[in-house]
Design an enzyme around this catalytic site. Structure first.
Site, PDB file in Angstrom:
ATOM      1  N   LYS A  13       0.982  -1.180   0.117  1.00 21.97           N
ATOM      2  CA  LYS A  13       0.237  -0.034  -0.044  1.00 21.97           C
ATOM      3  C   LYS A  13       1.062   1.337  -0.117  1.00 21.97           C
ATOM      4  O   LYS A  13       0.625   2.105  -0.886  1.00 21.97           O
ATOM      5  CB  LYS A  13      -0.826   0.046   1.281  1.00 21.97           C
ATOM      6  CG  LYS A  13      -2.090  -1.057   1.341  1.00 21.97           C
ATOM      7  CD  LYS A  13      -3.050  -0.899   2.471  1.00 21.97           C
ATOM      8  CE  LYS A  13      -2.418  -0.773   3.808  1.00 21.97           C
ATOM      9  NZ  LYS A  13      -1.827  -2.079   4.263  1.00 21.97           N
ATOM     10  N   ARG A  88      -9.490   1.463   8.801  1.00 21.22           N
ATOM     11  CA  ARG A  88      -9.102   0.053   8.978  1.00 21.22           C
ATOM     12  C   ARG A  88     -10.398  -0.808   9.620  1.00 21.22           C
ATOM     13  O   ARG A  88     -10.425  -2.059   9.875  1.00 21.22           O
ATOM     14  CB  ARG A  88      -8.134  -0.022   9.992  1.00 21.22           C
ATOM     15  CG  ARG A  88      -6.672  -0.055   9.152  1.00 21.22           C
ATOM     16  CD  ARG A  88      -5.784   0.003  10.481  1.00 21.22           C
ATOM     17  NE  ARG A  88      -4.385  -1.039  10.391  1.00 21.22           N
ATOM     18  CZ  ARG A  88      -3.353  -0.264   9.696  1.00 21.22           C
ATOM     19  NH1 ARG A  88      -3.378   0.725   9.305  1.00 21.22           N
ATOM     20  NH2 ARG A  88      -2.369  -1.149   9.741  1.00 21.22           N
ATOM     21  N   ARG A 127      11.022  -5.804   4.907  1.00 20.67           N
ATOM     22  CA  ARG A 127      10.902  -4.377   4.630  1.00 20.67           C
ATOM     23  C   ARG A 127      11.524  -3.432   5.344  1.00 20.67           C
ATOM     24  O   ARG A 127      12.036  -3.774   6.601  1.00 20.67           O
ATOM     25  CB  ARG A 127       9.440  -3.958   4.902  1.00 20.67           C
ATOM     26  CG  ARG A 127       9.084  -2.662   5.043  1.00 20.67           C
ATOM     27  CD  ARG A 127       7.532  -2.232   4.915  1.00 20.67           C
ATOM     28  NE  ARG A 127       6.888  -2.792   6.031  1.00 20.67           N
ATOM     29  CZ  ARG A 127       5.431  -2.938   6.098  1.00 20.67           C
ATOM     30  NH1 ARG A 127       4.742  -2.370   5.026  1.00 20.67           N
ATOM     31  NH2 ARG A 127       4.790  -3.476   7.154  1.00 20.67           N
ATOM     32  N   ARG A 160      10.971  -1.265  10.816  1.00 23.94           N
ATOM     33  CA  ARG A 160      10.141  -1.043  12.087  1.00 23.94           C
ATOM     34  C   ARG A 160       9.948  -2.203  13.047  1.00 23.94           C
ATOM     35  O   ARG A 160       9.932  -3.229  12.831  1.00 23.94           O
ATOM     36  CB  ARG A 160       8.612  -1.090  11.135  1.00 23.94           C
ATOM     37  CG  ARG A 160       8.399   0.076  10.255  1.00 23.94           C
ATOM     38  CD  ARG A 160       7.112   0.114   9.620  1.00 23.94           C
ATOM     39  NE  ARG A 160       5.994  -0.569  10.174  1.00 23.94           N
ATOM     40  CZ  ARG A 160       4.648  -0.529   9.752  1.00 23.94           C
ATOM     41  NH1 ARG A 160       4.502   0.016   8.628  1.00 23.94           N
ATOM     42  NH2 ARG A 160       3.611  -0.935  10.417  1.00 23.94           N
ATOM     43  N   ARG A 172      -1.358  -8.522  13.744  1.00 22.96           N
ATOM     44  CA  ARG A 172      -1.755  -7.394  12.819  1.00 22.96           C
ATOM     45  C   ARG A 172      -2.534  -8.238  11.509  1.00 22.96           C
ATOM     46  O   ARG A 172      -3.507  -7.563  11.134  1.00 22.96           O
ATOM     47  CB  ARG A 172      -0.583  -6.694  12.169  1.00 22.96           C
ATOM     48  CG  ARG A 172      -0.123  -5.622  13.190  1.00 22.96           C
ATOM     49  CD  ARG A 172       1.233  -5.507  12.990  1.00 22.96           C
ATOM     50  NE  ARG A 172       1.674  -4.749  11.861  1.00 22.96           N
ATOM     51  CZ  ARG A 172       2.974  -4.802  11.052  1.00 22.96           C
ATOM     52  NH1 ARG A 172       3.806  -5.234  11.735  1.00 22.96           N
ATOM     53  NH2 ARG A 172       2.922  -3.999  10.158  1.00 22.96           N
TER      54      ARG A 172
HETATM   55  P1  AMP Z   1       0.637   0.694   9.257  1.00 19.13           P
HETATM   56  O1  AMP Z   1       1.915   1.618   9.203  1.00 19.13           O
HETATM   57  O2  AMP Z   1      -0.452   1.177   8.509  1.00 19.13           O
HETATM   58  O3  AMP Z   1       1.171  -0.833   9.395  1.00 19.13           O
HETATM   59  O4  AMP Z   1       0.361   1.148  10.991  1.00 19.13           O
HETATM   60  C1  AMP Z   1       1.034   0.609  11.860  1.00 19.13           C
HETATM   61  C2  AMP Z   1       0.270   0.561  13.317  1.00 19.13           C
HETATM   62  O5  AMP Z   1      -0.424   1.710  13.544  1.00 19.13           O
HETATM   63  C3  AMP Z   1      -0.844  -0.292  12.978  1.00 19.13           C
HETATM   64  O6  AMP Z   1      -0.471  -1.878  13.180  1.00 19.13           O
HETATM   65  C4  AMP Z   1      -1.834   0.142  14.170  1.00 19.13           C
HETATM   66  O7  AMP Z   1      -1.370  -0.268  15.349  1.00 19.13           O
HETATM   67  C5  AMP Z   1      -1.557   1.536  14.170  1.00 19.13           C
HETATM   68  N1  AMP Z   1      -2.689   2.273  13.011  1.00 19.13           N
HETATM   69  C6  AMP Z   1      -2.384   2.937  11.815  1.00 19.13           C
HETATM   70  N2  AMP Z   1      -3.694   3.276  11.239  1.00 19.13           N
HETATM   71  C7  AMP Z   1      -4.591   3.041  11.910  1.00 19.13           C
HETATM   72  C8  AMP Z   1      -6.091   2.975  11.980  1.00 19.13           C
HETATM   73  N3  AMP Z   1      -6.639   3.440  10.976  1.00 19.13           N
HETATM   74  N4  AMP Z   1      -6.736   2.693  13.142  1.00 19.13           N
HETATM   75  C9  AMP Z   1      -6.107   2.074  14.328  1.00 19.13           C
HETATM   76  N5  AMP Z   1      -4.758   1.868  14.289  1.00 19.13           N
HETATM   77  C10 AMP Z   1      -3.907   2.237  13.362  1.00 19.13           C
END
Ligand code: AMP
Length: 219
Positions: A13, A88, A127, A160, A172
């Site tokens: 993404k 999400r 990654r 990360r 996740r």
């Molecule tokens: P990502 O970089 O999109 O994988 O997001 C990393 C982490 O941030 C996720 O595993 C969640 O803990 C938190 N996070 C990101 N976007 C959201 C969202 N829309 N709602 C809730 N938690 C989020």
């Protein structure tokens, strides 16, 4: 144009959103990146969000939704944005509809990325991200020109925390299946979704999809 990137973790993404952003000028708004920036700066929001993120859990809506709402009011997002990582859940999607409707806007396009699960886990483990400019690389599929150094800004690449923790990865993906995947039906009913597979098995990677999507958006 308001665009949403949908798809499990590790499908690409961020990569696809970044490329579309470069070509269209719509800002890429990644909730994960905003949280990580706040964690790094140890803001109040960052300290709170880290309790959830480090475990692979979702940050509560009370924190996430106002953060996205504020970001969408910034000047660069007036004509549209590419949301990467939000919504999400169905509740977040409904709240986003309300936020956009209040401005006479709507979700125009949802790009749903799919990838076989074994490739996803491999991609999350390999990654690497640039904390400075947020560019994403992959040590196997899309390595930087110089190992450990961002091609775009020269920053030092890192893994990360939640990508190096197998338990957080599992959590996740579980949350994605349970809470996020119902959004595919939600946006299918609205007639705005386009599903694209990104996989080595069909030799179609992020830049291929981004190129097609840019063409679709511009026409
Ligand atoms: P990502 O970089 O999109 O994988 O997001 C990393 C982490 O941030 C996720 O595993 C969640 O803990 C938190 N996070 C990101 N976007 C959201 C969202 N829309 N709602 C809730 N938690 C989020």
């Amino acid at each position: 144009m308001n665009i949403i990137m949908l798809g499990a973790q590790g499908t690409g993404k961020g990569t696809v959103a970044g490329l579309i952003s470069k070509e269209t000028g719509f800002p890429q708004i990644s909730t994960g990146d905003i949280f990580r920036q706040n964690i790094k700066e140890k803001t109040e929001l960052g300290v709170e969000a880290d309790k959830y993120i480090s475990q692979g859990n979702l940050v509560p809506d009370e924190i996430t939704v106002p953060m996205v709402k504020n970001r969408l009011t910034e000047d660069d997002a007036i004509n549209g944005a590419i949301l990467d990582g939000f919504p999400r859940t169905i509740e977040q999607a409904q709240k986003l509809d309300e936020i956009l409707a209040a401005e006479g806007k709507k979700v125009d396009l949802v790009i749903n990325l799919t990838t076989p699960k074994d490739e996803i886990i491999e991609r999350m483990l390999t990654r690497r991200v640039c904390p400075k400019c947020k560019a994403t690389f992959n040590t196997k599929l899309h390595p930087p020109k110089v190992e450990g150094v961002c091609d775009d800004c020269g920053g030092a690449l890192v893994q990360r925390d939640d990508d190096s923790n197998p338990e957080a990865i599992r959590r996740r993906l579980e949350i994605y299946e349970e809470k996020t995947s119902p959004l595919v039906d939600y946006y299918t009913q609205k007639g705005v979704i386009k599903t694209e597979e990104i996989s080595l098995s069909i030799n179609r990677m992020g830049p291929d999809v981004a190129k097609d999507m840019v063409e679709y958006i511009k026409n």
